[in-house]
Design a protein around this motif. Structure first.
Motif, PDB file in Angstrom:
ATOM      1  N   ASN A   4       0.835  -1.203   0.000  1.00  0.00           N
ATOM      2  CA  ASN A   4       0.000   0.000   0.000  1.00  0.00           C
ATOM      3  C   ASN A   4       0.861   1.241   0.000  1.00  0.00           C
ATOM      4  N   GLU A   5       0.733   2.012  -1.055  1.00  0.00           N
ATOM      5  CA  GLU A   5       1.567   3.215  -1.185  1.00  0.00           C
ATOM      6  C   GLU A   5       1.093   4.332  -0.255  1.00  0.00           C
ATOM      7  N   ILE A   6       2.068   5.049   0.328  1.00  0.00           N
ATOM      8  CA  ILE A   6       1.750   6.314   1.005  1.00  0.00           C
ATOM      9  C   ILE A   6       2.328   7.395   0.096  1.00  0.00           C
ATOM     10  N   THR A   7       1.463   8.177  -0.534  1.00  0.00           N
ATOM     11  CA  THR A   7       1.953   9.187  -1.477  1.00  0.00           C
ATOM     12  C   THR A   7       2.561  10.358  -0.711  1.00  0.00           C
ATOM     13  N   GLU A  10       0.029  12.286   1.113  1.00  0.00           N
ATOM     14  CA  GLU A  10      -0.539  11.609   2.290  1.00  0.00           C
ATOM     15  C   GLU A  10       0.452  11.504   3.451  1.00  0.00           C
ATOM     16  N   LEU A  11       1.728  11.664   3.133  1.00  0.00           N
ATOM     17  CA  LEU A  11       2.773  11.378   4.136  1.00  0.00           C
ATOM     18  C   LEU A  11       2.830  12.438   5.236  1.00  0.00           C
ATOM     19  N   ASN A  12       2.627  11.989   6.474  1.00  0.00           N
ATOM     20  CA  ASN A  12       2.839  12.858   7.631  1.00  0.00           C
ATOM     21  C   ASN A  12       4.110  12.336   8.292  1.00  0.00           C
ATOM     22  N   THR A  13       5.204  13.077   8.141  1.00  0.00           N
ATOM     23  CA  THR A  13       6.513  12.510   8.507  1.00  0.00           C
ATOM     24  C   THR A  13       6.600  12.124   9.989  1.00  0.00           C
ATOM     25  N   PHE A  16       4.677   9.022  10.595  1.00  0.00           N
ATOM     26  CA  PHE A  16       5.358   7.920   9.912  1.00  0.00           C
ATOM     27  C   PHE A  16       6.559   7.453  10.745  1.00  0.00           C
ATOM     28  N   GLN A 178       6.671   1.596   1.674  1.00  0.00           N
ATOM     29  CA  GLN A 178       5.408   2.189   1.180  1.00  0.00           C
ATOM     30  C   GLN A 178       5.616   3.550   0.526  1.00  0.00           C
ATOM     31  N   ILE A 179       6.848   4.055   0.571  1.00  0.00           N
ATOM     32  CA  ILE A 179       7.055   5.412   0.028  1.00  0.00           C
ATOM     33  C   ILE A 179       8.084   5.398  -1.099  1.00  0.00           C
ATOM     34  N   GLY A 183       9.281  10.916  -0.882  1.00  0.00           N
ATOM     35  CA  GLY A 183       8.823  10.724   0.496  1.00  0.00           C
ATOM     36  C   GLY A 183       9.991  10.455   1.434  1.00  0.00           C
TER      37      GLY A 183
END
Ligand code: XMP
Length: 321
Positions: A4-7, A10-13, A16, A178-179, A183
């Motif tokens: 499942n990709e985290i674009t 969408e990425l909250n560092t 994450f 996922q990134i 990312g």
């Protein structure tokens, strides 16, 4: 298995990082994990995540495979020392060159590197360190290209149905899977790594052997290393995703001191790209190209031809191998 990709959007560092640190801690428990740091943004981010999760129970190694760029091991060890991470250099040059001996096919070269890294080098390090886990910086683009059969990226297993535990005797943890590169850069920045790391140009796992067409001998690697120093110096200020020098296998007729010289060919590539999935050649000035050519012809022994690649990806790929 689909990842499942985290674009990037969408990425909250911070979330994450917190999640991945927890995941690593719970998987490794009170045990030990090892990881290899090449100095690239992926392995650097993984080193910091692992360090946050495990502290000294993460053993970080720099594998000197003889295929790295000039002075790379020493520079990386010094930089990470500043971040409180001790990096141990493992001299594995002999192992890699003997595995690459006589191999000309690109995918066989990649396979030889993979087996040497994972079976010979990490296999031994895992045993010596008493660890059961290898932490590594596989990103989604590596998985995509391998699964699509474009290029066997050195670090992809499970998605090909290979169980690392069965094949090599240890488990692999992949916090970045996922990134993509954009990312990872954001995560590396949030991990307080310096711009020299989070903006660092990508460099492939098979290192300079991906830039020697045909057999990657120590002599040819040294030639491409010299051309790489020049290329990276001249193109340092160009806002490109990645640039590289490639040594061709075919020779062409040239002339030197009034005599025929059946010499070597260096190809330069300089790419614009967002995430390495597609790329276009950078519009370099003619002056820059001429300067590159002059310096390579003057300083890399035996070279009589320097070319600039103007193909797009696809159908090209970014690396030659
Ligand atoms: P290609 O040549 O597939 O490269 O268009 C896309 C990006 O991936 C890098 N690359 C690799 N990275 N292991 C890696 O970690 C590999 O085996 C590998 N092969 C290519 C390449 O440098 C580019 O940034």
């Amino acid at each position: 298995m689909k990842t499942n990709e985290i674009t990037l959007q969408e990425l909250n560092t911070n979330q994450f990082i917190e999640k991945k640190v927890k995941e690593i801690s719970s998987l490794v428990g009170n045990g030990i994990a090892i990881n290899a740091l090449s100095g690239g943004v992926d392995s650097a981010a993984v080193t910091m995540l692992g360090h946050k999760a495990l502290g000294k129970r993460l053993k970080t190694y720099f594998i000197e495979n003889g295929l790295m760029r000039k002075d790379e091991p020493q520079q990386i060890v010094k930089l990470f020392k500043k971040h409180g991470v001790e990096v141990i250099i493992i001299d594995a040059k002999e192992k890699f060159f003997s595995a690459l001996k006589g191999i000309t096919d690109p995918e066989q070269k990649r396979e030889a590197i993979t087996q040497t890294f994972y079976k010979n080098v990490f296999g031994e390090l895992v045993k010596e360190s008493g660890s059961k886990y290898l932490l590594q910086g596989t990103i989604l683009t590596d998985v995509d290209e391998t699964v699509a059969g474009i290029k066997r990226q050195h670090n992809v297993f499970e998605q090909l149905g290979i169980d690392p535990q069965e094949m090599f005797g240890y488990k692999i943890i992949e916090p970045l899977v996922q990134i993509r590169k954009d990312g990872v850069r954001k995560v590396a920045k949030a991990l307080d790594l310096p711009p020299s790391i989070y903006n660092r140009m990508p460099f492939p796992g098979p290192a300079l052997s991906a830039r020697v067409i045909g057999e990657a001998t120590p002599e040819k690697i040294e030639l491409v290393r010299q051309a790489t120093v020049i290329t990276e110096e001249i193109l340092a200020d160009v806002a490109a995703f990645q640039y590289m020098a490639i040594l061709h296998n075919d020779r062409v007729t040239g002339m030197r001191n009034g005599k025929r010289d059946f010499g070597l060919q260096i190809e330069i590539r300089c790419w614009n790209s967002i995430d390495a999935r597609t790329a276009t050649p950078t519009n370099l000035s003619y002056e820059t190209l001429m300067e590159l050519s002059r310096l390579i012809l003057e300083n890399v022994p035996g070279v009589v031809s320097v070319t600039y690649n103007i193909a797009t990806k696809p159908p090209s790929t970014m690396e030659a191998i």
